[in-house]
Design a protein around this motif. Structure first.
Motif, short mmCIF file in Angstrom:
data_model
loop_
_atom_site.label_atom_id
_atom_site.label_comp_id
_atom_site.label_asym_id
_atom_site.label_seq_id
_atom_site.Cartn_x
_atom_site.Cartn_y
_atom_site.Cartn_z
N MET A 1 1.01 -1.32 0.22
CA MET A 1 0.26 -0.09 0.21
C MET A 1 1.17 1.25 0.08
SD MET A 1 -2.44 1.50 3.01
CE MET A 1 -4.24 1.14 2.03
N THR A 60 0.78 2.92 9.47
CA THR A 60 -0.10 2.48 10.74
C THR A 60 -1.77 2.84 11.11
OG1 THR A 60 1.97 2.49 11.73
CG2 THR A 60 -0.23 2.29 13.20
N ILE A 61 -1.56 3.78 10.89
CA ILE A 61 -2.98 4.81 10.22
C ILE A 61 -4.23 4.33 9.69
CG2 ILE A 61 -4.69 6.69 9.94
CD1 ILE A 61 -1.85 8.41 11.13
N SER A 62 -2.95 3.97 7.88
CA SER A 62 -4.16 3.42 6.99
C SER A 62 -4.32 1.91 7.05
CB SER A 62 -3.22 3.92 5.31
OG SER A 62 -3.51 4.86 5.38
N THR A 63 -3.01 1.31 7.53
CA THR A 63 -4.21 0.26 7.21
C THR A 63 -4.55 -1.13 8.34
OG1 THR A 63 -1.56 -1.00 8.51
CG2 THR A 63 -1.81 -0.54 5.62
N GLY A 64 -3.95 0.10 10.25
CA GLY A 64 -5.18 -0.18 11.30
C GLY A 64 -3.51 -1.40 11.41
N GLU A 65 -2.54 -2.00 11.18
CA GLU A 65 -1.63 -3.04 11.69
C GLU A 65 -0.31 -1.61 11.96
OE1 GLU A 65 -0.87 -6.02 8.81
OE2 GLU A 65 -2.81 -6.89 8.89
N ARG A 88 -2.73 -6.02 15.63
CA ARG A 88 -3.54 -5.11 14.89
C ARG A 88 -3.99 -4.24 16.09
NH1 ARG A 88 -6.18 -5.16 10.08
NH2 ARG A 88 -7.74 -3.39 10.80
N VAL A 89 -4.48 -2.80 15.16
CA VAL A 89 -4.25 -1.33 16.55
C VAL A 89 -5.43 -1.27 16.50
CG1 VAL A 89 -3.57 0.89 16.22
CG2 VAL A 89 -2.07 -0.53 14.92
N CYS A 92 -5.26 4.29 18.30
CA CYS A 92 -4.28 4.78 18.32
C CYS A 92 -4.14 6.05 19.11
CB CYS A 92 -3.53 5.25 16.84
SG CYS A 92 -2.48 5.91 16.41
N VAL B 127 -8.37 4.58 12.80
CA VAL B 127 -7.16 3.71 11.92
C VAL B 127 -8.32 2.60 11.64
CG1 VAL B 127 -5.08 3.78 13.29
CG2 VAL B 127 -6.60 2.69 13.95
N GLY B 128 -7.22 2.75 10.44
CA GLY B 128 -8.01 1.02 9.40
C GLY B 128 -9.47 1.57 8.22
N VAL B 129 -9.31 2.93 8.66
CA VAL B 129 -9.40 3.57 7.17
C VAL B 129 -8.91 4.31 6.71
CG1 VAL B 129 -11.87 3.22 8.84
CG2 VAL B 129 -10.22 5.31 9.04
N GLU B 130 -9.26 4.32 4.95
CA GLU B 130 -8.97 5.51 3.87
C GLU B 130 -8.97 6.63 5.09
OE1 GLU B 130 -6.32 5.43 0.92
OE2 GLU B 130 -7.05 3.52 1.50
#
Lengths: 161, 161
Positions: A1, A60-65, A88-89, A92, B127-130
């Protein structure tokens, strides 16, 4: 990504805005890094302390990992890419002056430490008592969760003297 | 209280000894500092992330009260000396490669953040969101525990831009 950290992070215009505002405006140090504190979402246990550069933070923010920047390997480090022990976040957070990140995570496989323990913090020391010689550590975890040789093979140990 | 850090800390002879041994052999960085992660003993909440030099670390061990090194003021910082919000160390741990300290503390007065909140980490992010624009923070604490102006007066704010 692929990520574009510049789009996610705002400028640091004033102390008031940094401390009391709602814009994410992280402060990276002279090496372009920000420390990240990672705790287990359920138990609250401190699992590890690492560093992120702007790209790792954005990933980290975008994927949540959890993604870190490995100082020993000088590269982005997707935690668990080798060991399978992905973080898995769940939450945050950032601190008052925005120079430290707190990751609250669930860990696949239950371990976060390259030595094989659940947490990197598996030894404690006496406090509040007079010490007249070298401090002796006591182990708080008695068994390793995994065998690091099986998981990492002959990859170089990241610990530096 | 005077302390002699040299007597408390052992040498870093081998990776195996540092990771699997019982000798406290901390690694201070190029500035003579080691990061310290401080959590609430009861709730597990991350309260703050600071730094200690050898003297601050030795004072923390000897007195059982958290001492840090203030990078902005370049001096030993007995947490709570000004505000009264002393951190009593219930447990002190060190990580695998001994370059980070974990303090589990009870806080007199219940707050650790100079802005007035319980924790320095009072804002979270999605987190984990586009994300296609700047990240917007959300406050997780709605009320300050104390008024920083009353406690610190006109002492300079430690936050740097």
């Amino acid at each position: 990504m692929s990520v574009q950290p510049d789009k996610l992070f705002g400028p640091r215009n004033s102390v008031e805005e940094v401390e009391e505002g709602t814009s994410l405006s992280p402060r990276f140090d002279a090496n372009g890094l920000i420390p990240a504190v990672t705790t287990d979402y359920t138990s609250g246990e401190l699992l590890m302390h690492g560093y992120m550069n702007a790209e790792a933070f954005a990933l980290t923010i975008s994927t949540g990992e959890a993604h870190y920047f490995s100082r020993s390997r000088q590269t982005i480090w997707h935690k668990g890419a080798t060991s399978g022990l992905v973080q898995r976040v769940r939450e945050c957070l950032i601190d008052d002056d925005q120079d430290c990140v707190w990751l609250r995570v669930d860990v696949t496989g239950g371990a976060s430490c390259h030595v094989g323990y659940r947490s990197c913090f598996y030894r404690k020391m006496p406090v509040g008592v007079e010490q007249d010689g070298p401090v002796v550590l006591e182990f708080t975890e008695s068994e390793k969760v995994f065998d690091p040789v099986e998981v990492y093979g002959d990859a170089p140990n990241p610990t530096q003297l």
